[in-house]
Design an enzyme around this catalytic site. Structure first.
Site, PDB file in Angstrom:
ATOM      1  N   LYS A1155      28.625  32.302  39.750  1.00  0.00           N
ATOM      2  CA  LYS A1155      28.120  32.687  41.067  1.00  0.00           C
ATOM      3  C   LYS A1155      26.596  32.667  41.024  1.00  0.00           C
ATOM      4  O   LYS A1155      25.990  33.360  40.205  1.00  0.00           O
ATOM      5  CB  LYS A1155      28.620  34.079  41.446  1.00  0.00           C
ATOM      6  CG  LYS A1155      28.122  34.587  42.781  1.00  0.00           C
ATOM      7  CD  LYS A1155      28.746  35.936  43.075  1.00  0.00           C
ATOM      8  CE  LYS A1155      28.293  36.492  44.407  1.00  0.00           C
ATOM      9  NZ  LYS A1155      28.927  37.786  44.686  1.00  0.00           N
ATOM     10  N   LYS A1265      33.876  44.737  46.671  1.00  0.00           N
ATOM     11  CA  LYS A1265      33.256  45.680  45.744  1.00  0.00           C
ATOM     12  C   LYS A1265      33.877  47.050  46.015  1.00  0.00           C
ATOM     13  O   LYS A1265      33.563  47.682  47.031  1.00  0.00           O
ATOM     14  CB  LYS A1265      31.746  45.732  45.963  1.00  0.00           C
ATOM     15  CG  LYS A1265      31.022  44.408  45.815  1.00  0.00           C
ATOM     16  CD  LYS A1265      29.514  44.616  46.014  1.00  0.00           C
ATOM     17  CE  LYS A1265      28.781  43.281  46.067  1.00  0.00           C
ATOM     18  NZ  LYS A1265      29.041  42.549  47.325  1.00  0.00           N
TER      19      LYS A1265
END
Length: 1706
Positions: A1155, A1265
């Site tokens: 990422k 998250k």
């Protein structure tokens, strides 16, 4: 119509709903000059021997300042209200009130004056009118009245059609006289806070008991009845009111004597019970009210609103005065007011004698007898043979006639009417096949025990069997399906009409007997026959009246047979209550009380009325019955079927819909099966019934309630509760997550759209099954229910019906329209398309709209018989055969059918369109057909999927239950574990680089957070990580404040073993156990709390976090993954080649996905060049993800996307655009897939609604998250939504330590298992492996745990992975690295001590609670509200103890504070005035600190805090006014308020604190608090006061009417003020807004903080309802105050320095 006038009483709190539209004219006395113009002035009354009882006399309403002078003496009496548990019947409710008054007589009140009200909830079935009609004509008790609540063209006829709710009252408890001139110098009023009290009477009259009646402008007479039955839609309230006042020459003994006369009369003349079919008696009863009505006249009734209710003294238009133009009121034997209650038509004798021929005479006699029996609704089919009957029915003044050309539809319409009204309709048809067309409906009525009267015309005998036209054999035409048949002979002079009348009477007796059903009168029409009818024609009675004598034992003992049944119930250990279809409100009411008494699991059929109930209390409350709404779905699981075992089953009501429930009962047999039904027929298709009780439910429930069985809850009880909750949340999730509009969603949404003012008619086949399985309960209950029922009857019902007698699909639309006429509610009807097409002629009936409210008809159109697709036949039959012979597919346009009949049509294709159609009130008062299109195959797939997930949820729940090491069989609500200890430690760990979440020049190379450690009672310890990202929403200081509150609330808390289901169980547990809303907890705090709880449970079960989430122990051998792939994180700073070099190194380490953080350069073109270079270096096999963190404009994102797309492929982008509305547009224009990331951070209460916008295929993933979205439960919800829509769910870290990362590895593994199951269920092949964003571990230079994390290169795959075994070990055996721990807290200690202050000759010993020792921070003084103590502030104080020294006190007169008189003081008791309290607190502050304090006050404490801020600003740095006001400034309002508080203080002294609290918390101000799960605990804490007399005295002395008004001083405020109020507290929100405007006018406001703060989801008691949000508001205010003070101090120093410099220069 005359306008209404103002009245004399101040009645009903403003939070109660209005039942009659309020008038808006303000002053009406002057406009009533002609109101009683037909009366002579005066109207003398004859002197009769009968004495008119008169109650206590109070004064009139305070309309203006002129009504009450400031110099006059004023007394305000507060009504003391006692509410008893709901009564099974009206009669039993009356008995309970009599018992209460008898107890009062044995222990009379000590006070010389008072108003007492005893009230009890009784079934809502309309009885007031019939109770009134049951009173003797020569009544010796007055007033006696009935007042109708019908507001739409009420008339004498409407009494029969609508049977309106109303009020019956008798006796005069107290009356209110308003004269044009004052009648006394001492004014006595009833308080506006006398809950539920209503006064009734008339304006512009002067009436004084036995004296003359005058028509007099400006005068009025109102009274509160001694006995009152007030009917509402949801509940009826039966009340007894007693009032006395020795100073007004009306003693308590006189009040009791008057009451006894009233109670004796009403007890001897109770209205007929439901089973007596009251409608038979209505006409004859009304006919006895033989007076001439005077028009126009209105009877008014008032709900409380005195001058003290005016908003802070400002004049406010008086409302709540309502009027009725349908009533009958006898004020005395000679004074009667009546309107729209009496029939003014010609006598029957004249009517019959005027008929032209004998056929007409017979027909008119039949119709007249029907109306005398209460049958006024006629369904007429055209035909010449029946013309005499049709004409007679149409011409009768009391009948309502509906005509239709289709006899079949007409008959089904009559069925619906019987279901709604509980009385038969009369069907009139011609001869021949017109009669035969009635057969389907007759069969349905017979099977469902519905009364119906068939009047069929026939050819005379001479035309039978000779081939005459329309002549068929109609003798016994319907065979055994009718309860009674009689063939009337042709009319002739030789046969008296008496024979016809008695035949009609007999037919109705059979129709309404214990086995209700249709009856058939066949009339042959072919010359004076009125002999013997003189008596009949001169009155309104039926010719023959039937009576049933019941032998009821007065001592409550039961007979031997029912005793056997009761013994079986008493010995039950595993009981089940089945509630089948119920038609009457009384029986629904009885079934609820039966459920509460037994406390067995309850399975309610959709037609029971309680399946779609409205909850009035938290479902976790232990005193509420346990409804198992999803047993049908639970039984899909083999494990559940094997678990189910009952020893006693009670079924009340008729058949149940669920086939699976019936099957499991057969499997459980043998057991005792008790079937209760009123009819004698055999309804036992499974042959299980062992005890058949022929009784209505009310009678049976009465026997059970009197037996008082002990509560027993088996282990099965808790298991069923857990199963039901899990399946409910599972199905709700899938229905909400599915984007398309499905048939089950229609059923689910439909139940939410219903209220107590609406009803539901469900069609057969699929609709009834869907509503039974997917319907849901909700919490939208009325204020009346909240006030009256509370936990004693924890829900209200929704009226539901359907044609389940023969369960056919014909005539449903017609039945629904009939049901709407009968029930008098807005009816929602849901039917399938084939059912709709079977009854298109019902549209002709719908179009007529006679005597009913508008209807909404939902047509589920799947183009055929969709139910066959779900049956076993679909699996073994060719599709072509199914289509032709079973599905009966069609392409008929429902829209065109509606157009042809002139009916409004709406097509809905989406969820939002359906919700708007059902939930948004329509301005148009018209019927509407709503078509919902579906398809047979799609519907079958949806049902199959839902059943599969329901089965899985049931299995998962049972797996959790079985995995529990200890199961306590008597433990309620599956709460098994208890927290014995909890602490947190703050850590600080070094990072090897700056986190990518920080941009710019940030040099933050460390991470701080908290480790939460939770210990269970067996020693099991679980740890969780709270790692907030410093932002505008969260910071370490605020998070620690929440943790301190969590520590306070968690100690001793019970934990549900169902928490690992992650399907709403955590949110429910947080609310029910901690008393805080889940949305008020910071996301990181909730994440850490959930992590600690799950880990503790895992340790207790000797499992792992993955093991309990997946409901399997690891050693069971389930094919769990051993690891999860990890995605590397790369900051793209540097040149393209430098970034590509780092990427290549990551690939060499074994990462399969990388990422890259982008959007950190000058433009997006440079980022594209970097990404192109990285792709070139790492190759095409590596997954690349670009994260722009929503930093680009749409144009920049498109530029980047086009460059990347043309060069390379396989790139996943995380939200590139700043505007989230552009995300889908970016996908479509760039062709690059994106992932949701930052969007998820903002999800609050309804994440599925937000996510529904992103089902676009271009959105291919969600990046979750857990510490940002609010924990594992919210993360699991988002992930499941993604998996449901074929999107990847990626778990991402936010730079947590290895503790959090270990939990995320296991959680990611759990999501992978769920994804595999989803792929398997949908037969989509093998689910791809997902690399999760846990690469932040490489940033850790230090760590919280001693053990290694367990992320490394796998020897099997060659990729970097997080290993489950290592993660499990880290969480099971947590070893903390103490080197990174800054400090540890087990909670803040509370220091308690006493301080003495001397004021006005008294020593006050004030109890002090102190938390925190912050020498540099602020000192905050907390002041509680009335009845509170300083202890209630401790949770809040702990929450801000990190930034302030917090002190709370028991205000003098409260709690443990005490007072001591000085020896030289002559005054015996202190005065608890505002001035005295403020002086005491000022002296207390001086002992605490030489400096200033910030004062936080709630309600009464808020008034004190504001007073201190304005009068003692030298010691006040700031004031937080929570739900407070500056007092009252209007002199009259102050006077009334003071008198009211004096009366309340007297109530507390005379009746005790417990009764005072019951009345206090019944106020509208506490509606929100009453729904709090810990409300009872809160109220109990209000009983802890050492000196109740001092509490009462403080209520009086510190009244807002006696304290100085501070409104004028607000403009001079020279301190910081925060005005805090709850979002649900409308009154104090308005007060705060006005205070803010006043304060803002001051020039000083520029130097001080003046703010308003609204706390969402809170009412008046903000600190109790939303403590976390209040803590956050306080911390922000204190921070601002400190900053403002520092700036002010700096400014002053600079100014001083400038002056000194200037002086030196000079």
């Amino acid at each position: 119509m005359p306008s209404p006038c103002y009245s004399l009483l101040l009645s009903n709190p403003p939070f109660l709903p209005s039942l009659i539209p309020r008038y808006t004219s303000r002053y009406s006395f002057a406009r009533r000059t002609q109101r009683f113009s037909s009366f002579p002035k005066p109207l003398p009354l004859s002197r009769n021997i009968i004495e008119v009882a008169q109650g206590a006399r109070f004064d009139g309403l305070i309309l203006s300042r002129d009504d009450v002078s400031e110099d006059e003496d004023l007394t305000v009496q507060v009504c003391v209200t006692r509410t008893f548990p709901p009564a099974l019947t009206l009669e039993l409710g009356l008995e309970r009130l009599v018992e209460a008054v008898d107890e009062l007589k044995s222990n009379p009140p000590r006070s010389s004056s008072g108003v007492l009200r005893f009230q009890v909830a009784v079934p809502p079935r309309a009885k007031a009118l019939f109770w009134f009609c049951s009173q003797p004509v020569s009544s010796g008790v007055f007033p006696v009245f009935f007042l109708s609540k019908d507001t739409v063209e009420p008339s004498y006829k409407s009494l029969y059609v609508k049977e309106p709710h109303g009020v019956f009252g008798i006796g005069d408890a107290l009356s209110f006289l308003h004269h044009s001139k004052g009648h006394s110098t001492i004014k006595t009023f009833l308080s506006d806070e006398s809950a539920m009290v209503t006064a009734y009477g008339f304006s512009d009259i002067d009436f004084n008991g036995n004296s003359s009646l005058y028509s007099k402008d400006g005068s009025s007479y109102f009274f509160v009845p001694q006995i009152e039955l007030d009917e509402h839609e949801e509940v009826s309230i039966l009340a007894v009111t007693l009032a006395w006042n020795d100073s007004l020459s009306y003693s308590f003994e006189q009040a009791i004597s008057s009451y006894e006369k009233s109670i004796f009369q009403v007890s001897c003349h109770v209205c007929p019970n439901l089973e007596d079919h009251w409608f038979k008696h209505l006409k004859s009863s009304l006919a006895k009210l033989d007076v001439k009505e005077i028009h126009p006249v209105e009877m008014e009734h008032m709900e409380f609103l005195t001058f003290s209710g005016r908003d802070q003294g400002d004049a406010k238009e008086l409302k709540n005065i309502q009027s009725s133009c349908q009533f009958h009121c006898k004020l005395s034997p000679d004074v009667v007011f009546s309107n729209n209650m009496l029939n003014q038509e010609a006598e029957v004798s004249n009517f019959l004698k005027n008929e032209a021929n004998i056929n007409a005479v017979w027909a008119s006699a039949i119709i007249e007898e029907c109306t005398r029996l209460g049958l006024t609704y006629f369904c007429v089919a055209p035909g010449s043979r029946s013309s005499h009957l049709a004409i007679a029915a149409a011409n009768h003044p009391l009948t309502t006639c509906l005509a239709c050309f289709d006899e079949r539809s007409l008959a089904f319409h009559a069925i619906g009417y019987a279901k709604g009204s509980l009385k038969p309709a009369v069907i009139i048809t011609s001869s021949g096949t017109a009669v035969s067309n009635l057969l389907p409906a007759v069969v349905e009525a017979s099977e469902d025990f519905l009364p119906m009267l068939l009047l069929t015309a026939d050819r005379p005998p001479e035309l039978q069997g000779v081939g005459a036209n329309q002549a068929i054999n109609q003798i016994n035409h319907f065979g055994s399906f009718v309860r009674f048949f009689f063939n009337l002979p042709p009319p002739t002079d030789l046969i008296p009409v008496r024979m016809v009348l008695t035949t009609v009477d007999s037919a109705l007796h059979w129709a309404t007997g214990s086995a209700c059903g249709p009856v058939h009168l066949n009339s042959n029409w072919s010359f004076n026959c009125l002999n013997g009818l003189d008596m009949w024609m001169s009155n309104a009675e039926p010719f023959t009246k039937y009576f049933q004598v019941q032998n009821l034992k007065s001592n409550g003992e039961t007979t031997g047979q029912i005793t056997e049944v009761l013994q079986v119930i008493k010995e039950a250990k595993k009981g089940l209550l089945l509630i089948g279809a119920i038609h009457t409100e009384d029986e629904i009411w009885a079934s609820l009380l039966l459920a509460k008494e037994l406390m067995w699991p309850v399975v309610a059929d959709v037609l029971s009325g309680v399946r779609l109930r409205k909850l009035s209390k938290s479902f976790l409350e232990k005193w509420a019955p346990l409804f198992i709404d999803h047993l049908d779905h639970a039984l899909l699981s083999d494990s559940v079927r094997n678990l189910i075992e009952f020893d006693v089953v009670i079924q009340v009501g008729s058949r149940i819909t669920s086939k699976r429930v019936s099957q499991v009962l057969e499997k459980c047999f043998p057991f005792a099966y008790i079937l209760v039904d009123n009819h004698p027929c055999r309804h036992d298709p499974s042959h299980l019934v062992t005890h058949r009780v022929q009784s209505n439910i009310v009678q049976f429930a009465d026997c059970v309630l009197k037996s008082r069985f002990p509560w027993r809850r088996s282990k099965l009880h808790g298991h069923l509760h857990a199963l039901d909750g899990a399946i409910a949340r599972e199905t709700s999730f899938h229905l909400s997550a599915e984007c398309s509009l499905t048939e089950p969603y229609v059923a689910h949404m439909l139940s939410k759209a219903l209220t107590s003012k609406s009803a539901l008619f469900i069609g057969n086949s699929m609709p009834i099954r869907d509503v039974d399985m997917y319907g849901c309960s909700s919490g939208n209950y009325s204020h009346v229910v909240d006030m009256m029922l509370s936990a004693e009857l924890p829900c209200q019902w929704i009226q539901v019906t359907g044609n389940r007698g023969a369960s056919g699909i014909d005539g449903l639309l017609s039945s629904a329209t009939g049901f709407a006429v009968g029930c008098k509610k807005r009816v929602v009807c849901v039917v399938g398309d084939i059912s709709f097409l079977h009854d298109t002629n019902g549209l002709a009936i719908l179009k007529q709209r006679i005597a009913r409210k508008p209807m909404t008809i939902l047509v589920i159109n799947n183009r055929g018989g969709g139910i066959f697709r779900l049956l076993p036949i679909a699996k073994r039959t060719e599709p072509s055969v199914l289509n032709q012979y079973f599905y009966t597919s069609h392409d008929i346009s429902i829209e065109n059918l509606c157009l042809a009949h002139g009916v409004k049509y709406v097509h809905v294709g989406t969820k939002s369109e359906l919700e708007e159609t059902l939930l948004v009130p329509s301005v148009e008062e018209m019927d509407c057909i709503v078509e919902v299109e579906s398809s047979i195959d799609a519907n079958a797939i949806v049902h199959s999927t839902l059943e599969s997930f329901a089965r899985q949820a049931a299995n998962n729940s049972l797996a959790i239950i079985s995995a529990s090491s200890i199961l306590h069989p008597m433990m309620d609500n599956a709460l098994l574990f208890q927290v014995s200890g909890i602490q947190y430690s703050r850590y600080r760990i070094g990072l090897c680089d700056r986190p990518t979440i920080y941009s710019g020049e940030s040099s933050q190379f460390h991470r701080e957070g908290f480790i939460l450690s939770l210990t269970l009672e067996d020693g099991s310890i679980g740890c969780g990580e709270v790692a907030p990202l410093d932002s505008s929403r969260e910071n370490l200081m605020d998070v620690e404040g929440q943790l301190q509150l969590i520590l306070h609330l968690m100690k001793g808390t019970r934990i549900s073993h169902m928490l690992p289901l992650l399907n709403g169980s955590f949110s429910s547990w947080i609310w029910s156990e901690l008393g805080i809303t889940a949305s008020s907890i910071f996301p990181s705090v909730r994440c850490g709390l959930e992590m600690a709880l799950l880990n503790a449970m895992a340790v207790r079960h000797d499992s792992s976090l993955l093991g309990i989430l997946h409901c399997q122990k690891e050693e069971n051998g389930y094919a769990q993954p051993h690891s999860v792939p990890i995605c590397a994180l790369l900051d793209s700073e540097g040149t393209p080649s430098e970034v590509a070099y780092v990427a290549r190194k990551l690939v060499e380490e074994g990462f399969s996905a990388i990422k890259l953080k982008v959007a950190r350069r000058v433009n997006s073109v440079q980022d594209a060049l970097v990404l192109q270079e990285v792709r070139r270096v790492v190759g095409d096999q590596i997954e690349l993800r670009a994260d722009a963190n929503c930093r680009w404009t749409f144009e920049e994102a498109i530029t980047f996307g086009l460059l990347v797309k043309n060069a390379i492929y396989s790139i996943l982008r995380s939200e590139p655009v700043q505007n989230k509305d552009d995300l889908i547009r970016f996908c479509e224009e760039s062709g690059i897939p994106v992932a949701l990331d930052e969007t998820l951070d903002d999800l609050q209460e309804c994440p599925l609604r937000v996510l529904a916008k992103y089902t676009h295929p271009g959105v291919v993933a969600v990046v979750i998250k857990p510490s940002v979205v609010g924990g594992f439960e919210n993360a699991a919800l988002i992930a499941r939504w993604a998996q449901q829509h074929g999107k990847m769910a990626v778990i991402s870290a936010a730079y947590e330590s290895s503790l959090g990362l270990s939990a995320y590895i296991l959680f990611a593994s759990y999501l992978e298992i769920q994804n595999l199951k989803t792929f398997r269920e949908r037969k989509q092949g093998i689910a791809p492996l997902i690399a999760h964003g846990l690469g932040t571990y490489k940033w850790l230079n230090e760590d919280v745990l001693v053990n290694s994390l367990g992320i490394s290169r796998s020897p099997y795959s060659g990729f970097v992975e997080g290993f489950i075994a290592d993660a499990s070990k880290n969480l099971k055996d947590v070893k903390i690295n103490n080197d990174v721990i800054l400090r540890t807290s087990k909670g803040v200690l509370v220091r308690r001590y006493e301080l003495r202050v001397d004021v006005d000759g008294f020593s006050h010993f004030i109890k002090v609670h102190e938390v925190g020792q912050n020498a540099e921070g602020s000192i905050v003084l907390f002041l509680h509200g009335f009845l509170g103590t300083g202890k209630e502030w401790i949770p809040i104080m702990k929450g801000i103890s990190g930034c302030a020294r917090c002190i709370s006190v028991d205000i003098p007169g409260h709690g443990s504070s005490r007072v001591q008189r000085h020896d030289n003081e002559t005054q015996k008791t202190p005065t608890f005035s505002m001035e005295m309290i403020a002086e005491a607190l000022y002296k207390l502050i001086e002992q605490i600190t030489p400096g200033k304090v910030t004062i936080v006050g709630y309600s009464m404490g808020a008034r004190i805090a504001l007073y201190m801020a304005l009068r003692f600003s030298n010691k006040t740095e700031g004031a937080v006014v929570v739900s407070g006001s500056p007092g009252l400034r209007d002199p009259v309002a102050r006077k009334v308020r003071s008198a009211t508080d004096d009366s309340k203080a007297g109530m507390m002294v005379d009746h005790g604190l417990e009764i005072f609290l019951e009345n206090w918390y019944n106020g509208g101000l506490w509606k929100s608090l009453r729904s709090h799960p810990q409300f009872r605990k809160i109220v109990a804490s209000r009983l802890i006061h050492d000196d109740v007399l001092s509490v009462a005295k403080l209520l009086s002395d510190l009244s807002s009417g006696r304290q100085p008004s501070l409104w004028e001083e607000l403009v001079d405020c020279d301190t910081n003020v925060s005005l805090v109020f709850g979002g649900k507290d409308v009154k104090f929100k308005n007060i705060a807004s006005r205070m803010y405007l006043e304060m803002s006018k001051s020039k000083k406001s520029e130097n001080y903080i003046i703010e308003t703060v609204e706390i969402p989801e809170a009412g008046h008691a903000v600190h109790l309802e939303s403590p976390l949000r209040l803590i956050l508001a306080l911390r922000k205010f204190l921070t601002r105050v400190r900053k403002n003070s520092a700036e002010t101090e700096l400014s002053q120093k600079l100014l001083l320095a400038l002056k000194e410099t200037h002086s030196e220069l000079n």
